[in-house]
Design a protein around this motif. Structure first.
Motif, PDB file in Angstrom:
ATOM      1  N   GLY A  89       0.810  -1.219   0.000  1.00  0.00           N
ATOM      2  CA  GLY A  89       0.000   0.000   0.000  1.00  0.00           C
ATOM      3  C   GLY A  89       0.837   1.260   0.000  1.00  0.00           C
ATOM      4  N   GLU A  90       0.136   2.375   0.198  1.00  0.00           N
ATOM      5  CA  GLU A  90       0.786   3.676   0.006  1.00  0.00           C
ATOM      6  C   GLU A  90       1.002   4.438   1.303  1.00  0.00           C
ATOM      7  N   ARG A  91       1.848   5.458   1.173  1.00  0.00           N
ATOM      8  CA  ARG A  91       2.003   6.480   2.206  1.00  0.00           C
ATOM      9  C   ARG A  91       1.841   7.818   1.515  1.00  0.00           C
ATOM     10  N   GLU A  92       1.176   8.742   2.172  1.00  0.00           N
ATOM     11  CA  GLU A  92       1.119  10.098   1.615  1.00  0.00           C
ATOM     12  C   GLU A  92       2.106  10.965   2.378  1.00  0.00           C
ATOM     13  N   CYS A  93       2.964  11.679   1.610  1.00  0.00           N
ATOM     14  CA  CYS A  93       4.013  12.509   2.222  1.00  0.00           C
ATOM     15  C   CYS A  93       3.966  13.907   1.618  1.00  0.00           C
ATOM     16  N   SER A  94       2.774  14.478   1.516  1.00  0.00           N
ATOM     17  CA  SER A  94       2.658  15.781   0.859  1.00  0.00           C
ATOM     18  C   SER A  94       3.108  16.928   1.746  1.00  0.00           C
ATOM     19  N   ILE A  95       3.086  16.741   3.064  1.00  0.00           N
ATOM     20  CA  ILE A  95       3.474  17.851   3.936  1.00  0.00           C
ATOM     21  C   ILE A  95       5.003  17.931   3.940  1.00  0.00           C
ATOM     22  N   GLN A  96       5.513  18.855   3.142  1.00  0.00           N
ATOM     23  CA  GLN A  96       6.957  18.989   2.948  1.00  0.00           C
ATOM     24  C   GLN A  96       7.352  20.453   3.055  1.00  0.00           C
ATOM     25  N   LYS A 148      10.300  15.922   3.413  1.00  0.00           N
ATOM     26  CA  LYS A 148       9.079  15.508   4.114  1.00  0.00           C
ATOM     27  C   LYS A 148       9.102  15.886   5.596  1.00  0.00           C
ATOM     28  N   LEU A 149       7.919  16.277   6.097  1.00  0.00           N
ATOM     29  CA  LEU A 149       7.791  16.606   7.517  1.00  0.00           C
ATOM     30  C   LEU A 149       6.791  15.689   8.220  1.00  0.00           C
ATOM     31  N   ILE A 150       5.703  15.368   7.499  1.00  0.00           N
ATOM     32  CA  ILE A 150       4.641  14.519   8.067  1.00  0.00           C
ATOM     33  C   ILE A 150       4.261  13.488   7.009  1.00  0.00           C
ATOM     34  N   GLU A 151       4.050  12.240   7.437  1.00  0.00           N
ATOM     35  CA  GLU A 151       3.613  11.194   6.518  1.00  0.00           C
ATOM     36  C   GLU A 151       2.439  10.454   7.132  1.00  0.00           C
ATOM     37  N   GLU A 152       1.605   9.895   6.261  1.00  0.00           N
ATOM     38  CA  GLU A 152       0.480   9.123   6.784  1.00  0.00           C
ATOM     39  C   GLU A 152       0.126   7.982   5.851  1.00  0.00           C
ATOM     40  N   ALA A 153      -0.580   6.995   6.398  1.00  0.00           N
ATOM     41  CA  ALA A 153      -1.072   5.881   5.598  1.00  0.00           C
ATOM     42  C   ALA A 153      -2.424   5.460   6.165  1.00  0.00           C
ATOM     43  N   PRO A 154      -3.434   5.193   5.337  1.00  0.00           N
ATOM     44  CA  PRO A 154      -3.395   5.361   3.883  1.00  0.00           C
ATOM     45  C   PRO A 154      -3.505   6.832   3.494  1.00  0.00           C
ATOM     46  N   SER A 155      -3.421   7.116   2.173  1.00  0.00           N
ATOM     47  CA  SER A 155      -3.607   8.485   1.698  1.00  0.00           C
ATOM     48  C   SER A 155      -5.089   8.799   1.666  1.00  0.00           C
ATOM     49  N   PRO A 156      -5.488   9.984   2.166  1.00  0.00           N
ATOM     50  CA  PRO A 156      -6.910  10.324   2.087  1.00  0.00           C
ATOM     51  C   PRO A 156      -7.375  10.571   0.649  1.00  0.00           C
ATOM     52  N   ALA A 157      -6.457  10.570  -0.320  1.00  0.00           N
ATOM     53  CA  ALA A 157      -6.832  10.943  -1.684  1.00  0.00           C
ATOM     54  C   ALA A 157      -7.119   9.750  -2.600  1.00  0.00           C
ATOM     55  N   LEU A 158      -6.735   8.542  -2.191  1.00  0.00           N
ATOM     56  CA  LEU A 158      -6.838   7.419  -3.130  1.00  0.00           C
ATOM     57  C   LEU A 158      -8.125   6.627  -2.969  1.00  0.00           C
ATOM     58  N   ASP A 159      -8.743   6.283  -4.114  1.00  0.00           N
ATOM     59  CA  ASP A 159      -9.845   5.337  -4.056  1.00  0.00           C
ATOM     60  C   ASP A 159      -9.261   3.938  -4.280  1.00  0.00           C
ATOM     61  N   PHE A 179      -5.705  20.402   6.669  1.00  0.00           N
ATOM     62  CA  PHE A 179      -5.088  19.112   6.990  1.00  0.00           C
ATOM     63  C   PHE A 179      -6.162  18.153   7.495  1.00  0.00           C
ATOM     64  N   GLY A 180      -7.025  18.667   8.363  1.00  0.00           N
ATOM     65  CA  GLY A 180      -8.106  17.837   8.903  1.00  0.00           C
ATOM     66  C   GLY A 180      -8.994  17.282   7.806  1.00  0.00           C
ATOM     67  N   ALA A 181      -9.213  18.094   6.759  1.00  0.00           N
ATOM     68  CA  ALA A 181     -10.086  17.677   5.655  1.00  0.00           C
ATOM     69  C   ALA A 181      -9.334  16.812   4.644  1.00  0.00           C
ATOM     70  N   GLY A 182      -8.027  16.657   4.828  1.00  0.00           N
ATOM     71  CA  GLY A 182      -7.238  15.861   3.884  1.00  0.00           C
ATOM     72  C   GLY A 182      -6.996  16.593   2.576  1.00  0.00           C
ATOM     73  N   ASP A 183      -7.161  17.923   2.592  1.00  0.00           N
ATOM     74  CA  ASP A 183      -6.939  18.713   1.382  1.00  0.00           C
ATOM     75  C   ASP A 183      -5.450  19.112   1.339  1.00  0.00           C
ATOM     76  N   LEU A 184      -4.645  18.235   0.766  1.00  0.00           N
ATOM     77  CA  LEU A 184      -3.193  18.397   0.844  1.00  0.00           C
ATOM     78  C   LEU A 184      -2.567  18.536  -0.531  1.00  0.00           C
ATOM     79  N   SER A 185      -1.387  19.144  -0.575  1.00  0.00           N
ATOM     80  CA  SER A 185      -0.546  19.097  -1.765  1.00  0.00           C
ATOM     81  C   SER A 185       0.862  19.402  -1.275  1.00  0.00           C
ATOM     82  N   ILE A 186       1.850  19.240  -2.177  1.00  0.00           N
ATOM     83  CA  ILE A 186       3.227  19.503  -1.746  1.00  0.00           C
ATOM     84  C   ILE A 186       3.429  20.983  -1.436  1.00  0.00           C
ATOM     85  N   ARG A 187       2.417  21.822  -1.771  1.00  0.00           N
ATOM     86  CA  ARG A 187       2.545  23.254  -1.476  1.00  0.00           C
ATOM     87  C   ARG A 187       1.846  23.648  -0.182  1.00  0.00           C
ATOM     88  N   TYR A 188       1.397  22.647   0.563  1.00  0.00           N
ATOM     89  CA  TYR A 188       0.642  22.906   1.789  1.00  0.00           C
ATOM     90  C   TYR A 188       1.347  23.915   2.708  1.00  0.00           C
TER      91      TYR A 188
END
Ligand code: ADP
Length: 496
Positions: free
Chosen positions: A223-230, A235-246, A428-437
């Motif tokens: 599976g995946e990890r989301e590492c958009s918070i950079q 990278k500064l924060i990582e999470e799994a699973p990604s809130p963006a993937l179906d 962040f709470g809503a999972g609205d992330l990008s590398i420009r966060y």
């Protein structure tokens, strides 16, 4: 088969690998530089050898010395951790040349994936979608011609790149000329290799990566990890699973990642990194090693990735021959570094006087320091990783907030205030992330709130002392503002 492993690293990852060795029934040999003699990884190992002064070139990167110590201590294998020599193909082949097992992929796979232009070509031919880009551009003229074809904005990237170095965004030919020159110079300095190439600069992508594992017979993904918070592409924060993937996209990305690993004859644990935008994903690079953020995958899958690395290196079947488990719940990791988020993430040095380690169900603390440790400028500023696991994403965020409230590191400044602010932030709470966060949320880097907490706490104490309430009496007699009331105040202010 080997029974002793030399860990060619320091800090939290050395501690992590030593734990896995010992749980796996293997002897762990630590190496350290002179100032690291009392570091946690040294204390946890079965045996430790001081190999040189603080400078990494003379200690943790000192290949002849590492090989010598391995042979002298009866180690049959070397685990490189991450950073230092982990992605150095020559080191991997010298380890093998000395008759030792390198706990990682074959040197050829490291080499193939280490050069970004080569890896991109290899991936394209394996049918893996890559970020649109050019071959190496040696001159500014070549760069301008390639960019005209790709369309602006473009990113100049070092072919030998890593750690966010040697990257420049250009929005027009003028910027490209300057960016090319700077990227070449930075790449020469950082990697002794000035070759650069162009990629189309994706505007607001997410960084999503797939964990792969491969043994002699098969490759799988976990599976995946989301590492958009950079910040600055680190990278500064990582999470799994990604809130963006179906589930469908997750499945496709997993299949592609396995194909990528198979294409280079991969063995062990590795990560295929992608940028994800508008429902499409593009191969970015492969990290041919264990990653900093591996614990979030471990927490949701229950797989011990470092033990799997060791088993694969011993020729044993991964996952005991079983199928990869599907992830359960949600995990988040915050990197606690000795950097001051209120001051441009400036490195902070000093002696750690005390640490209050967060505890509780689903809380994991992977640290390379302890009270008494000195934090200098010689090594990476990562002190520890705070990782939580809970039933779903909101529960994981709540758990992380609580853990960060509990965390205290005295003696150096850390990135904890930044993480506290992110865990309260609505996007962040809503999972609205990008590398420009981070750049899109400049308020996160301000210290105002912490100062307000201090100011209010001070004001309360002042009022109480005027009224003659001593700290001892306060909070015990039902009057005044004792520690409990003060912390209620502080919480109320934090939630403003
Ligand atoms: P490094 O090897 O130095 O870590 P990567 O290629 O892995 O470099 O990229 C690191 C980060 O840089 C990515 O997570 C992303 O934030 C940013 N980045 C890299 N390439 C692009 C691109 N083409 N468009 C937009 N952002 C990019």
């Amino acid at each position: 088969m080997f029974d002793t492993v030399l860990i060619a690293n320091r800090g939290e990852i050395a501690v992590r690998v030593i734990r896995a060795c010992r749980e796996e029934g293997l002897r762990a040999v630590a190496v350290c530089s002179e100032p690291d003699r009392a570091a946690p990884h040294v204390l946890l190992a079965d045996h430790a050898v001081t190999i040189g002064p603080a400078e990494a070139a003379a200690s943790y990167l000192n290949v002849p010395r590492l090989l010598e110590v391995a042979v002298d201590t009866g180690a049959g294998a070397i685990h490189p951790g991450y950073g230092f020599l982990a992605e150095n193909a020559e080191f991997a082949s010298r380890v093998a040349g000395a008759g030792l097992v390198f706990v990682g992929p074959p040197a050829a796979a490291i080499e193939e994936m280490g050069d970004k232009t080569r890896a991109r070509a290899r991936m394209r031919s394996a049918g893996v979608p890559v970020v649109p880009g050019s071959d190496t551009v040696d001159t500014i003229e070549q760069a301008v011609a390639a960019a005209a074809e790709l369309g602006y904005p473009v990113m100049v990237k070092a072919a030998a790149g890593g750690g966010g170095k040697g990257m420049r965004v250009a929005r027009d030919p003028d910027e490209l000329a300057g960016g090319h020159e700077r990227a070449v110079r930075e790449a020469e300095q950082a990697f002794a290799d000035g070759r650069v190439y162009l990629e189309r600069y994706l505007d607001r992508p997410r960084h999503i990566e797939i964990q792969v594992l491969a043994d002699e017979t098969r490759a799988i993904h976990l599976g995946e990890r989301e590492c958009s918070i950079q910040r600055r592409h680190q990278k500064l924060i990582e999470e799994a699973p990604s809130p963006a993937l179906d589930p469908d996209t997750r499945e496709r990305m997993g299949e592609v990642a396995v194909r990528a690993a198979e294409a280079v004859g991969y063995r062990g644990a590795g990560t295929i990194e992608f940028l994800f935008q508008d429902g499409e994903f593009y191969f970015l690079e492969m990290n041919t090693r264990i990653q900093v953020e591996h614990p979030v995958t471990e927490l949701i899958t229950g797989v011990d990735l470092v033990r799997e690395q060791l088993r694969i290196a011993r020729g044993l079947p991964m996952l005991g021959g079983g199928e990869p488990p599907t992830g359960r719940g949600h995990a988040i990791e915050c990197r606690i570094s000795a950097e001051d988020p209120a001051n441009e993430f400036l490195p902070s040095t000093g002696r750690i006087d005390a640490i209050e380690i967060p505890t509780g169900p689903g809380v994991r603390w992977d640290a390379g320091v302890r009270p008494g440790s000195t934090v200098g400028l010689h090594y990476d500023p990562l002190l520890a990783k705070l990782v939580v696991h809970a039933g779903d994403r909101p529960a994981a965020i709540a758990r992380m907030r609580l853990a960060l409230e509990q965390l205290r590191v005295d003696g150096v400044r850390t990135t904890a205030p930044f993480h506290r602010a992110v865990m309260r932030e609505a996007d962040f709470g809503a999972g609205d992330l990008s590398i420009r966060y981070v750049e899109e949320h400049p308020d996160l880097l301000r210290e105002d709130r912490d100062w307000r907490e201090v100011a209010i706490a001070a004001a309360v104490f002042f009022e109480e002392s005027k009224a003659g309430v001593t700290p001892e009496a306060a909070g015990t007699d039902g009057h005044g503002s004792g520690p409990q009331e003060i912390s209620a105040w502080v919480r109320a202010v934090r939630d403003l």
